[in-house]
Design a protein around this motif. Structure first.
Motif, short mmCIF file in Angstrom:
data_model
loop_
_atom_site.label_atom_id
_atom_site.label_comp_id
_atom_site.label_asym_id
_atom_site.label_seq_id
_atom_site.Cartn_x
_atom_site.Cartn_y
_atom_site.Cartn_z
N HIS A 56 0.83 -1.21 0.00
CA HIS A 56 0.00 0.00 0.00
C HIS A 56 0.87 1.26 0.00
O HIS A 56 0.53 2.25 -0.66
CB HIS A 56 -0.93 -0.02 1.21
N LYS A 57 1.96 1.21 0.72
CA LYS A 57 2.86 2.37 0.77
C LYS A 57 3.48 2.61 -0.60
O LYS A 57 3.59 3.77 -1.05
CB LYS A 57 3.95 2.12 1.82
N MET A 58 3.88 1.54 -1.29
CA MET A 58 4.40 1.67 -2.65
C MET A 58 3.38 2.34 -3.58
O MET A 58 3.71 3.22 -4.36
CB MET A 58 4.73 0.28 -3.23
N GLY A 59 2.14 1.88 -3.49
CA GLY A 59 1.08 2.44 -4.33
C GLY A 59 0.85 3.91 -4.06
O GLY A 59 0.72 4.71 -4.98
N ASP A 60 0.81 4.27 -2.78
CA ASP A 60 0.62 5.68 -2.42
C ASP A 60 1.77 6.52 -2.98
O ASP A 60 1.54 7.63 -3.50
CB ASP A 60 0.54 5.84 -0.91
N LEU A 61 2.99 6.02 -2.86
CA LEU A 61 4.16 6.75 -3.36
C LEU A 61 4.11 6.91 -4.87
O LEU A 61 4.34 8.00 -5.40
CB LEU A 61 5.44 6.03 -2.94
N PHE A 193 12.34 1.46 -5.63
CA PHE A 193 11.73 0.65 -4.58
C PHE A 193 11.30 -0.66 -5.21
O PHE A 193 11.23 -0.80 -6.44
CB PHE A 193 10.55 1.37 -3.93
N GLY A 194 11.00 -1.65 -4.36
CA GLY A 194 10.55 -2.95 -4.86
C GLY A 194 11.20 -4.09 -4.12
O GLY A 194 11.71 -3.95 -3.01
N VAL A 195 11.21 -5.28 -4.74
CA VAL A 195 11.77 -6.48 -4.12
C VAL A 195 12.62 -7.23 -5.16
O VAL A 195 12.41 -7.08 -6.36
CB VAL A 195 10.64 -7.40 -3.60
N CYS A 196 13.56 -8.02 -4.68
CA CYS A 196 13.99 -8.16 -3.28
C CYS A 196 15.32 -7.43 -3.11
O CYS A 196 16.12 -7.35 -4.05
CB CYS A 196 14.16 -9.62 -2.91
N ASP A 220 11.83 1.81 3.11
CA ASP A 220 10.61 1.26 3.72
C ASP A 220 9.60 0.84 2.66
O ASP A 220 8.47 0.48 2.99
CB ASP A 220 10.00 2.23 4.72
N CYS A 221 10.01 0.84 1.41
CA CYS A 221 9.22 0.29 0.30
C CYS A 221 10.01 -0.80 -0.41
O CYS A 221 9.85 -1.01 -1.63
CB CYS A 221 8.82 1.39 -0.68
N THR A 222 10.91 -1.47 0.32
CA THR A 222 11.65 -2.61 -0.22
C THR A 222 11.58 -3.74 0.81
O THR A 222 11.24 -3.53 1.97
CB THR A 222 13.12 -2.28 -0.51
N TYR A 223 11.93 -4.96 0.36
CA TYR A 223 11.85 -6.11 1.26
C TYR A 223 12.81 -7.18 0.74
O TYR A 223 12.99 -7.33 -0.48
CB TYR A 223 10.42 -6.65 1.31
#
Length: 264
Positions: A56-61, A193-196, A220-223
């Motif tokens: 959701h944070k990625m989408g908002d950004l 941003f993104g994964v991984c 905070d938009c990566t994992y």
């Protein structure tokens, strides 16, 4: 001077790396939460909850940056295997039948294209949370013979690059055209941003830094796929400077909130 303080819409682009169902959903073929539960002994529901929040944070950004007239780009895994696409086709990243993946160079089948290879299966597609309804989406497939004429880097369009490797080079034959156009427009600040963290993010960020683009890494938009490798990967990206000052782009960690505040 920090990279964040330099940001202006006309010198930026935003790149979402592998924000796909296959990684970010519990039922994905290479689900991060399933992997961490099965191999790291972590609680899947907790991991998936963290991924859902990040989604959701990625989408908002992305939608905020789109409204700021910053071009939106996606890098997406898009693979083929013999059992679906014929014996001529098998992505090197995908383990072959009767072999075991090492989760370093080879992985289980994931992010597969549908049979005619024009579009992805549901597993391959981007998560709904990052969708920008107002954008004009242009797909640039790694197996296309030429760059689509409508693949124009501009704020109202979203360029979606399908890649057949962890990294855009060698995963797509069109990365040089993207980098050329970013340079031509003077967009040397890339919001990533993104994964991984330790897999596709790492490889693509190093490619951008080596090509002398500055990277704002929205941490905070990566994992990570493997949690113990996240800090190591981010530290490596941050310290990447093999030839001394000025030989690569600069790398800076930021939060989603900090990026939004800078443009607000």
């Amino acid at each position: 001077m920090s990279l964040l303080s330099c940001l202006k819409p006309e010198i930026c682009a935003a790149i979402a790396v592998d924000c796909l169902n296959t990684f970010m959903k519990a039922d994905g073929k290479l689900s991060i939460s399933t992997f961490q539960a099965q191999t790291k002994g972590l609680e899947q529901n907790q991991v998936q909850s963290e991924l859902d929040i990040i989604s959701h944070k990625m989408g908002d950004l992305r939608r905020f940056l789109f409204d700021q007239k910053i071009p939106q780009i996606q890098f997406q895994d898009a693979h083929v295997i013999e059992s679906i696409h014929g014996r001529r086709y098998h992505s090197l990243e995908i383990v072959r039948q009767d072999e075991q993946p090492d989760f370093l160079r080879t992985f289980p089948p994931h992010a597969l294209l549908e049979k005619n290879r024009r579009y992805g299966t549901e597993d391959q597609q981007a998560i709904d949370e990052i969708n920008i309804a107002k954008s004009k989406k242009v797909f640039i497939r790694w197996f296309d013979s030429a760059l689509p004429t409508e693949a124009i880097l501009e704020p109202k369009r979203e360029l979606i690059f399908l890649k057949d490797d962890f990294c855009m080079s060698p995963g797509s034959p069109f990365i040089d055209k993207l980098f050329w156009e970013l340079r031509r427009q003077g967009r040397f600040y890339l919001i990533i941003f993104g994964v991984c963290d330790e897999v596709c993010n790492l490889r693509n960020v190093l490619l951008m830094l080596a090509s002398i683009f500055n990277v704002i890494y929205v941490a905070d938009c990566t994992y990570p796929l493997a949690p113990e490798k996240r800090e190591v990967a981010i530290n490596y990206m941050q310290s990447f400077n093999p030839l001394g000052d000025g030989s690569t782009g600069q790398f800076e960690i930021a939060t989603c909130e900090q990026v939004i505040e800078q443009f607000s």
